[in-house]
Enzyme design. Structure first.
Site, PDB file in Angstrom:
ATOM      1  N   SER A   1      -0.988  -0.631  -5.732  1.00 48.25           N
ATOM      2  CA  SER A   1      -0.954  -1.819  -6.593  1.00 48.25           C
ATOM      3  C   SER A   1      -0.365  -1.490  -7.957  1.00 48.25           C
ATOM      4  O   SER A   1      -0.529  -0.383  -8.467  1.00 48.25           O
ATOM      5  CB  SER A   1      -2.369  -2.361  -6.788  1.00 48.25           C
ATOM      6  OG  SER A   1      -2.924  -2.730  -5.557  1.00 48.25           O
TER       7      SER A   1
ATOM      8  N   HIS B   1       0.803  -1.220   0.000  1.00 46.18           N
ATOM      9  CA  HIS B   1       0.000   0.000   0.000  1.00 46.18           C
ATOM     10  C   HIS B   1       0.838   1.274   0.000  1.00 46.18           C
ATOM     11  O   HIS B   1       0.299   2.351  -0.182  1.00 46.18           O
ATOM     12  CB  HIS B   1      -0.979  -0.007   1.189  1.00 46.18           C
ATOM     13  CG  HIS B   1      -2.176  -0.869   0.932  1.00 46.18           C
ATOM     14  ND1 HIS B   1      -2.147  -1.919   0.060  1.00 46.18           N
ATOM     15  CD2 HIS B   1      -3.447  -0.839   1.423  1.00 46.18           C
ATOM     16  CE1 HIS B   1      -3.335  -2.499   0.025  1.00 46.18           C
ATOM     17  NE2 HIS B   1      -4.146  -1.866   0.847  1.00 46.18           N
TER      18      HIS B   1
ATOM     19  N   LYS C   1     -15.173  -7.410  -8.213  1.00 47.13           N
ATOM     20  CA  LYS C   1     -14.418  -8.237  -9.166  1.00 47.13           C
ATOM     21  C   LYS C   1     -13.796  -9.435  -8.450  1.00 47.13           C
ATOM     22  O   LYS C   1     -13.790 -10.548  -8.984  1.00 47.13           O
ATOM     23  CB  LYS C   1     -13.331  -7.399  -9.838  1.00 47.13           C
ATOM     24  CG  LYS C   1     -12.636  -8.141 -10.965  1.00 47.13           C
ATOM     25  CD  LYS C   1     -11.899  -7.198 -11.901  1.00 47.13           C
ATOM     26  CE  LYS C   1     -11.314  -7.981 -13.068  1.00 47.13           C
ATOM     27  NZ  LYS C   1     -11.043  -7.125 -14.221  1.00 47.13           N
ATOM     28  N   ASP C   2     -13.266  -9.212  -7.230  1.00 44.37           N
ATOM     29  CA  ASP C   2     -12.703 -10.327  -6.465  1.00 44.37           C
ATOM     30  C   ASP C   2     -13.796 -11.328  -6.094  1.00 44.37           C
ATOM     31  O   ASP C   2     -13.533 -12.529  -6.005  1.00 44.37           O
ATOM     32  CB  ASP C   2     -12.015  -9.817  -5.193  1.00 44.37           C
ATOM     33  CG  ASP C   2     -10.681  -9.142  -5.501  1.00 44.37           C
ATOM     34  OD1 ASP C   2     -10.086  -9.461  -6.551  1.00 44.37           O
ATOM     35  OD2 ASP C   2     -10.235  -8.302  -4.697  1.00 44.37           O
TER      36      ASP C   2
END
Lengths: 188, 427
Positions: free
Chosen positions: B223, B219, B247-248
């Site tokens: 990313s 962090h 999405k995950d």
């Protein structure tokens, strides 16, 4: 009190930059360090074999029933132990080899006790990665040198338990043992 | 740290305002995996696997804690207690099969995560610390998986423990005392089983701690993304929640479909049948093989058959096996190309797909096979390529390759691909 510490600090600096406070710091850290190490030692040593494991560290084998050409598998320190009664041909085969062509040069005499040349006593643990070689029980393949053959990675041992071919680096280990009588062996 | 445009946590109720003053845990979560963490807008499904690895770890911890309630870590009854779990404990078969296959799922996910990093250059500065912590997690995972595999005390458990602890015996002079010390005896027995159980229970929580560090270190730069171009402005990012939680979520659903298929329809497909035979120190299985996720490393171990100078073959194999992983710690400095993503590196990409990947597949196949002369020869060639890829090929590629032009920003790349997509049907 404040002026006293200041005085002693200044006094120290005049003697080559070492203050009395430095001595106390080093002494305290050393004391704690020695204490930490002395506690760590038993914490590390508890991982070593315990008394009951060590108590089983020796074993007696009666070899009277093993005929020439036969071998038995027994247990020593929770690992297989091979006791093999060599035939005269097997002894001759082992003695014929010149030590210069061996990976781990040893003669049959080095690996047996005086007067008991026909008794080959070795660990049944391949020196490569610890598998149990074949060749002790009747009907098992003995490999191309007539001794033992490890099925895991193909190490072949000869009739003196010496490594002849394959990845194992050493001969089959000969444990400490002695003949307490003509037919009884104390291993370990 | 985060980007200046990150959403700020605003507690909305009296209770959350109170909590935020005393212990700002909701704020921490919001900034870590909530709307307060801006993420590049162009992540593809390969970026799911970090979250999936976390899910797999949680599955292992929960199923493992339950199994520990029924398992007995004592060499005379361990095997029977696992059978007791399978036959007598309510839903015990389900929990054990979930734990067994959960380990495989964990490795599938983590290997994909690592290969994502290898292809997209995630290991490059400023994220090298993230990469290093990831490798630490990987090493801890391997140790945990190995010790867990020993616990059922079947034939493969016992002989696996013997072979792997035997590796330490290859160290000159101190090897055998170390081996005896690790095992608490001269061969794997009750002492070894007990300590493996203790450590197998401990290490997942250590992994959890290192994962916190891994995410913390991630962090700081934020990313990475498939273009490898750093975030430049607010329009390059979207908040983690709801965009990537959603999405995950898709990835997590797919993960559980595969997982459930293994658990319910092929629970022993990835295992070795020999491990359903109780451990017998007097008889070696015909072919000692580890679980599939260790096959490539096992192949490297067995690839060394000849002594070199004064170093015995066995020690060489052990050193090479550990070097295969330790090598990856140096990757940020071996691959010096300024371009991160494999998408823009034509030469790198060829060696990745046609060199490294086949090499590891071949090593895996060899590691799972019986070690005949042919298999050993193939492992030797593949192991040589593995090391050459990282030590020789990557540094050379970094020097000679002409990368494709990079987009100016993530947004430009996204808009360009959208424009391309909308043009296609018109043609």
């Amino acid at each position: 009190m404040a002026s006293l510490t200041e005085d002693s600090a200044t006094a120290g600096e005049e003697q080559g930059g070492v203050r009395r406070r430095d001595f106390i710091n080093v002494a305290a850290a050393s004391f704690a360090g020695v204490g930490a190490v002395s506690v760590a030692l038993p914490l590390i040593n508890q991982m070593n074999p315990s008394a009951d494991v060590l108590a089983e560290a020796s074993t007696e084998v009666d070899v009277s029933a093993i005929a020439p050409g036969q071998a038995i598998k027994t247990i020593f320190r929770k690992q297989p132990l091979f006791v093999r009664h060599l035939t005269p041909e097997e002894i001759a085969a082992a003695e014929k080899v010149s030590t210069s062509e061996l990976r781990d040069p040893q003669t049959l005499e080095d690996r047996t006790k005086p007067g008991h040349k026909q008794w080959l006593i070795t660990m049944g643990v391949c020196t490569h990665l610890g598998c149990v070689p074949l060749g002790a029980a009747a009907g098992e393949i003995k490999g191309e040198f007539g001794g033992y053959f490890c099925p895991c990675h193909g190490s072949s041992y000869d009739t003196a338990g010496r490594i002849r071919k394959g990845p194992a680096p050493k001969n089959l280990m000969v444990p400490d043992y002695s003949f307490t009588s003509d037919t009884v062996v104390k291993v370990g | 740290m985060s980007f200046p445009w990150a959403n700020e946590y605003k507690p909305s109720t009296a209770f959350t305002r109170y909590l935020d003053e005393k212990l700002p845990l909701p704020r921490f979560v919001y900034n870590a995996v909530g709307a307060g963490y801006p993420v590049p807008r162009n992540l593809n499904y390969f970026w799911n696997f970090g979250v999936l690895a976390g899910v797999a770890l949680m599955v292992q911890i929960i199923s493992g804690i339950i199994l520990a309630m029924h398992f007995a870590a004592e060499s005379t009854v361990a095997f029977a207690s696992v059978e007791h779990i399978m036959r007598d404990v309510n839903a015990g078969w389900f929990i054990r099969y979930a734990h067994m296959n959960g380990a495989s799922m964990f490795f599938i996910v983590v290997y994909t995560h690592i290969f994502r990093g290898l292809f997209y250059g995630s290991y490059k500065p400023p994220r090298e610390m993230v990469w290093h912590l990831g490798l630490v997690i990987f090493l801890l995972m391997m140790a945990t998986a190995f010790m867990g595999y020993v616990l059922p005390w079947g034939q493969m458990s016992f002989w696996g423990a013997k072979v792997i602890t035997g590796l330490f015996g290859a160290i000159p002079l101190v090897g055998e005392p170390i081996q005896t010390w690790l095992l608490g005896g001269f061969a794997p027995d009750n002492a070894a089983l007990n300590r493996f159980f203790s450590l197998h229970y401990l290490l997942p929580f250590v992994i959890l701690g290192v994962i916190v560090l891994h995410i913390w270190a991630l962090h700081i730069p934020g990313s990475s993304n498939p273009t490898g171009v750093e975030v430049k402005a607010e329009q390059d990012t979207v908040p983690f929640h709801p965009y990537y939680t959603a999405k995950d979520g898709v990835g997590v659903a797919a993960f559980f479909i595969v997982f459930a298929t293994l658990v319910f329809f092929a629970p022993n497909f990835l295992g070795e049948p020999d491990n359903y035979i109780p451990a017998n120190p007097m008889s070696t299985p015909a072919n000692i093989v580890p679980e599939w996720y260790f096959w490539p490393f096992y192949a490297i171990l067995r690839a060394f058959t000849v002594d070199f100078l004064f170093i015995p073959a066995k020690l060489l194999g052990v050193l090479a096996m550990f070097a295969a992983i330790l090598l990856l710690f140096f990757l940020p400095w071996l691959d010096t190309s300024a371009v991160r993503s494999g998408h823009y590196r034509p030469l790198f990409r060829k060696f990745f797909w046609f060199g490294l990947i086949p090499c590891i597949v071949v090593l895996g196949y060899c590691g799972g096979s019986h070690a005949t002369d042919g298999i050993v020869l193939i492992s030797q060639i593949a192991a040589a390529y593995y090391f050459a890829h990282f030590l020789i090929i990557l540094p050379i590629i970094a020097r000679v390759e002409t990368p494709k032009p990079l987009p100016n920003s993530i947004t430009e790349a996204v808009l360009a691909s959208n424009a391309g997509a909308s043009l296609q049907p018109a043609e």
